[in-house]
Scaffold this motif. Structure first.
Motif, mmCIF file in Angstrom:
data_model
loop_
_atom_site.group_PDB
_atom_site.id
_atom_site.type_symbol
_atom_site.label_atom_id
_atom_site.label_comp_id
_atom_site.label_asym_id
_atom_site.label_seq_id
_atom_site.Cartn_x
_atom_site.Cartn_y
_atom_site.Cartn_z
ATOM 1 N N HIS A 35 0.823 -1.212 0.000
ATOM 2 C CA HIS A 35 0.000 0.000 0.000
ATOM 3 C C HIS A 35 0.855 1.259 0.000
ATOM 4 O O HIS A 35 0.532 2.245 -0.682
ATOM 5 N N THR A 39 0.003 3.564 -3.351
ATOM 6 C CA THR A 39 -1.011 4.579 -3.075
ATOM 7 C C THR A 39 -0.380 5.955 -3.156
ATOM 8 O O THR A 39 0.552 6.267 -2.412
ATOM 9 N N SER A 53 -2.032 5.978 -8.965
ATOM 10 C CA SER A 53 -1.240 4.767 -8.738
ATOM 11 C C SER A 53 -0.090 4.726 -9.735
ATOM 12 O O SER A 53 -0.304 4.982 -10.934
ATOM 13 N N PRO A 137 -8.519 5.452 1.190
ATOM 14 C CA PRO A 137 -7.444 4.472 1.415
ATOM 15 C C PRO A 137 -7.205 4.175 2.893
ATOM 16 O O PRO A 137 -6.840 3.050 3.248
#
Length: 369
Positions: A35, A39, A53, A137
């Motif tokens: 992540h 992210t 991304s 997120p």
């Protein structure tokens, strides 16, 4: 450091399965690192911030998603641990309360923090789209926690059935849902059935492993080879994405919810986990390595739930400085991953602080109770 390592080693029961703990720690590390690497946000028109991304611009990085997407291992080890602990529990209600308490304890503080952050951003006139892009997120792990908690509560039922039959059934459900979904023959909401069925499969394999199934090397190799072959066929021949994580702007995500390709990939990961468990257990005889793994396992849920908040907090602090390389710049340049790697220790600092606060709170609660 040596004294802490020695205390952790002496406090570890002799029959502790250190290989399983190492698998859990690696799964958490994969989720966190994955992540943190994929992210990102970029500035848009009108001062808005949009989620992005690097995989959308640098497809050569796609193989990294095969390394860092480790959720199947997380569910597999979770099923194994739940089944083992339930067999030694005094009663189902007490076991459920204790287990769900451990799982959900970090949720309350996370919800409070993000309620305050969202309110603060709104009061400062931040556009709704920016608030949503920053918050989603951070609260995304709650979806997986909800599924994990539901499967944990269902563990007694799963112990009464044949794990192999449940795994095959879950696989069949994902297959049918994907066929209807991509064939446009079913309602859009139907895809969310896979959110449970897709993670039930590795979880119930873990339950079966705790009961003595999958004990042979042949079974592990079959899972690894079959899962890898299935993933390759689906990606190469049926148009499934090669990335095992969501990619901004992509028509299909292998994780939103899990597709058949993600499930096959998870089966391969389960096979690999079975194969590396014993070598990992031998590595865990090294005191420092075991101490690091033990510490990670003590706060596994805290790390899982809060790691994106640590990233987002850093981005919020950087907003006033404009296009900060590696944080708020388009991930289009091949040098961008190097910038992001340099930020990882910065993300780790607030996450470590949250871990320490949660441990202190737990010790306080234990003393009070």
């Amino acid at each position: 450091m040596a004294s802490v390592t020695a205390r952790i080693g002496s406090a570890t029961p002799a029959d502790r399965d250190r290989g399983v703990d190492a698998l859990r720690a690696l799964a958490i590390l994969g989720v966190v690192a994955g992540h943190w690497l994929v992210t990102t946000w970029v500035h848009g028109p009108g001062g808005k911030v949009y989620i992005s991304s690097p995989l959308a611009y640098l497809p050569a990085l796609t193989p990294l998603s095969w390394v860092f997407q480790t959720l199947a291992v997380f569910f597999f080890v979770g099923g194994y641990a739940a089944a083992r602990s339930l067999r030694s529990a005094t009663g189902y209600p007490a076991w459920v309360r204790a287990r769900t308490g451990r799982l959900l304890r970090p949720v309350g503080p996370l919800a409070l923090v993000w309620t305050g952050i969202a309110a603060g951003m709104a009061l400062h006139g931040m556009p709704y789209g920016t608030i949503r892009a920053l918050a989603l997120p951070a609260v995304g792990p709650l979806w997986f926690l909800a599924v994990f908690a539901a499967l944990s509560a269902a563990t007694p039922l799963l112990l009464r059935v044949r794990p192999g039959a449940v795994a095959v059934s879950a696989f069949a459900v994902v297959l049918v849902v994907d066929a209807l979904r991509f064939g446009e023959a079913g309602p859009d909401w139907l895809k969310w059935v896979n959110l449970v069925a897709g993670w039930l499969l590795p979880y119930v394999l873990g339950v079966g492993w705790a009961g003595g199934a999958l004990a042979s090397r042949r079974a592990a190799v079959a899972l690894l080879a079959g899962g890898a072959a299935g993933t390759a066929v689906l990606v190469a021949g049926f148009g499934y994405p090669a990335s095992m994580v969501g990619v901004t702007g992509a028509e299909i995500s292998n994780l939103g919810p899990p597709t058949l390709a993600a499930v096959c990939f998870g089966v391969a990961q389960v096979g690999l986990a079975l194969l590396v468990r014993e070598p990992l257990a031998r590595l865990m005889r090294r005191p420092r390595l075991w101490a690091a793994v033990a510490v990670a396992n003590l706060g596994a849920m805290t790390l899982f739930l809060w790691h994106q908040t640590a990233l987002t907090a850093t981005v919020l602090a950087a907003l006033r400085f404009g296009d900060v390389p590696g944080l708020l710049t388009p991930p289009t340049d091949p040098v961008w991953p190097l910038y992001r790697l340099a930020w990882l220790p910065v993300f780790a600092a607030p996450l470590g602080a949250v871990w320490l606060l949660q441990r202190a709170r737990r010790r306080f609660d234990d003393r009070v109770s």
